[in-house]
Write a protein that holds these residues in place. Structure first.
Motif, PDB file in Angstrom:
ATOM      1  N   UNK B  21       0.805  -1.228   0.000  1.00  0.00           N
ATOM      2  CA  UNK B  21       0.000   0.000   0.000  1.00  0.00           C
ATOM      3  C   UNK B  21       0.838   1.278   0.000  1.00  0.00           C
ATOM      4  N   UNK B  22       2.166   1.169   0.028  1.00  0.00           N
ATOM      5  CA  UNK B  22       2.978   2.383   0.173  1.00  0.00           C
ATOM      6  C   UNK B  22       3.935   2.674  -0.985  1.00  0.00           C
ATOM      7  N   UNK B  23       4.512   1.650  -1.576  1.00  0.00           N
ATOM      8  CA  UNK B  23       5.586   1.891  -2.558  1.00  0.00           C
ATOM      9  C   UNK B  23       5.171   2.868  -3.655  1.00  0.00           C
ATOM     10  N   UNK B  24       3.997   2.641  -4.228  1.00  0.00           N
ATOM     11  CA  UNK B  24       3.568   3.488  -5.338  1.00  0.00           C
ATOM     12  C   UNK B  24       3.249   4.912  -4.869  1.00  0.00           C
ATOM     13  N   UNK B  25       2.841   5.035  -3.609  1.00  0.00           N
ATOM     14  CA  UNK B  25       2.562   6.380  -3.076  1.00  0.00           C
ATOM     15  C   UNK B  25       3.843   7.180  -2.891  1.00  0.00           C
ATOM     16  N   UNK B  26       4.923   6.495  -2.577  1.00  0.00           N
ATOM     17  CA  UNK B  26       6.217   7.185  -2.462  1.00  0.00           C
ATOM     18  C   UNK B  26       6.654   7.672  -3.848  1.00  0.00           C
ATOM     19  N   UNK B  27       6.449   6.832  -4.855  1.00  0.00           N
ATOM     20  CA  UNK B  27       6.751   7.252  -6.236  1.00  0.00           C
ATOM     21  C   UNK B  27       5.878   8.449  -6.611  1.00  0.00           C
ATOM     22  N   UNK B  38      13.506  12.400   3.147  1.00  0.00           N
ATOM     23  CA  UNK B  38      12.747  11.527   4.046  1.00  0.00           C
ATOM     24  C   UNK B  38      11.646  12.329   4.753  1.00  0.00           C
ATOM     25  N   UNK B  39      12.052  13.489   5.243  1.00  0.00           N
ATOM     26  CA  UNK B  39      11.131  14.345   5.998  1.00  0.00           C
ATOM     27  C   UNK B  39       9.926  14.783   5.148  1.00  0.00           C
ATOM     28  N   UNK B  40      10.213  15.184   3.904  1.00  0.00           N
ATOM     29  CA  UNK B  40       9.131  15.614   3.014  1.00  0.00           C
ATOM     30  C   UNK B  40       8.152  14.472   2.736  1.00  0.00           C
ATOM     31  N   UNK B  41       8.703  13.286   2.467  1.00  0.00           N
ATOM     32  CA  UNK B  41       7.832  12.148   2.140  1.00  0.00           C
ATOM     33  C   UNK B  41       7.047  11.710   3.378  1.00  0.00           C
ATOM     34  N   UNK B  42       7.705  11.730   4.529  1.00  0.00           N
ATOM     35  CA  UNK B  42       7.031  11.317   5.776  1.00  0.00           C
ATOM     36  C   UNK B  42       5.860  12.237   6.111  1.00  0.00           C
ATOM     37  N   UNK B  43       5.892  13.464   5.598  1.00  0.00           N
ATOM     38  CA  UNK B  43       4.850  14.449   5.920  1.00  0.00           C
ATOM     39  C   UNK B  43       3.601  14.321   5.041  1.00  0.00           C
ATOM     40  N   UNK B  52       8.339   2.104   8.326  1.00  0.00           N
ATOM     41  CA  UNK B  52       7.844   1.587   7.049  1.00  0.00           C
ATOM     42  C   UNK B  52       8.436   2.377   5.882  1.00  0.00           C
ATOM     43  N   UNK B  53       8.505   3.706   6.043  1.00  0.00           N
ATOM     44  CA  UNK B  53       9.056   4.542   4.978  1.00  0.00           C
ATOM     45  C   UNK B  53      10.518   4.185   4.730  1.00  0.00           C
TER      46      UNK B  53
END
Lengths: 141, 141
Positions: B21-27, B38-43, B52-53
Motif C-alpha cells: 500500500x505504500x511503494x507506489x505512493x512514495x513514487x 525523508x522528511x518531506x515524504x514522511x509528511x 515503514x518509509x
C-alpha cells in the motif's frame, strides 16, 4: 461498502481498495484466462489460500467489480463474472505488463515472454475487453 | 535484490515487488509532488510510519526505481530521486488515476477533483515525465 480511506488522493484510494497482492490477480484470471468458478481461480499458479480467495471475491463483489450468480443448468456452483467496472481495469493491467516486461525480467528469470515492443496498446486493450464481453454473453446467454 | 516470485506471470511479478500500500505512493510523492527528502515524504497526508518509509525507500533503491545521494551543499541529508525506471511508472499511475476518478469517487466522497474527461493521456504523461527530468537536472546540476 464502508471503508476508511487514508487520504483524498485518487491513487491512494485505489490502493486502499485493491492494493493487496491478490485482488488484481483474480481480475487477471477472469479477464485474461476466462476463469469463472472458485475452483478454477484457486487452481492458478500463485496458489492463493482458499480463505483468502473467499475474502477477495467478497471484496470484489462488494465493489461491483465482479458479480456472483448461478446458471440455470447448475444451481450448485457460483459463477463469477467481471462487470464493466472490472473490465475497465484492463488499461491498468496493460501498463503493468509493459513495465514488467521492460524492468522486472532481470529479477524474475522465469517470467513468460511478451512481445511488448510490437503491440498496439489501445488495440490490445480493446480486443481483450471485447472478447471478454462476448465470453460473458455466451455464459449468461 | 534476491526475491521469491509467486509465478512466471508478468503482472504477479510486479505485485510481488511493488504490490503493497505504500511503494507506489512514495513514487507519487516524488513524481507529482517533487518530494526528495525523508522528511518531506514522511509528511504526506497518508501518514506513513517512519520505519515503514525507511523500509520502502530501501526497497525502491534496491530495485533501482530511486537513487539516494547527498548534495555537495548538504552532506547530512539524503536526497531521493526517481530513476528513468521510476519515471516510467507514470503510465501505470495515470491509468490508476483515471479508473479512480471514474469508479472510486462514490466510495471516497472526500476525493480530490480531477478533470479526466478533458485530458490527453499521452500528453499528460509526457509532460509529467519531462518536468520531473528537468527537476532532477536542477537538483543534481
Amino acid at each position: 461498502m464502508k471503508k476508511k480511506f487514508r487520504s483524498s488522493c485518487l491513487i491512494a484510494s485505489v490502493l486502499d481498495l485493491l492494493g493487496d497482492k491478490w485482488s488484481l490477480l483474480i481480475v487477471r484470471d477472469m479477464l485474461l484466462n476466462r476463469k469463472k468458478t472458485f475452483k478454477e481461480i484457486a487452481a492458478s499458479a500463485e496458489g492463493i489460500a482458499t480463505n483468502l480467495l473467499s475474502a477477495r471475491l467478497k471484496l470484489l463483489e462488494s465493489l461491483a467489480i465482479i458479480t456472483k450468480r448461478k446458471l440455470s443448468g447448475n444451481k450448485k456452483e457460483n459463477i463469477y463474472l467481471l462487470t464493466e467496472k472490472g473490465i475497465d481495469l484492463a488499461p491498468i493491467i496493460m501498463e503493468i505488463v509493459l513495465w514488467s516486461d521492460k524492468y522486472v525480467r532481470e529479477y524474475n528469470t522465469e517470467m513468460l515472454p511478451y512481445d511488448s515492443i510490437n503491440i498496439n496498446k489501445a488495440l490490445v486493450i480493446e480486443g481483450v475487453q471485447k472478447s471478454y464481453r462476448a465470453f460473458v454473453n455466451e455464459i449468461i446467454g
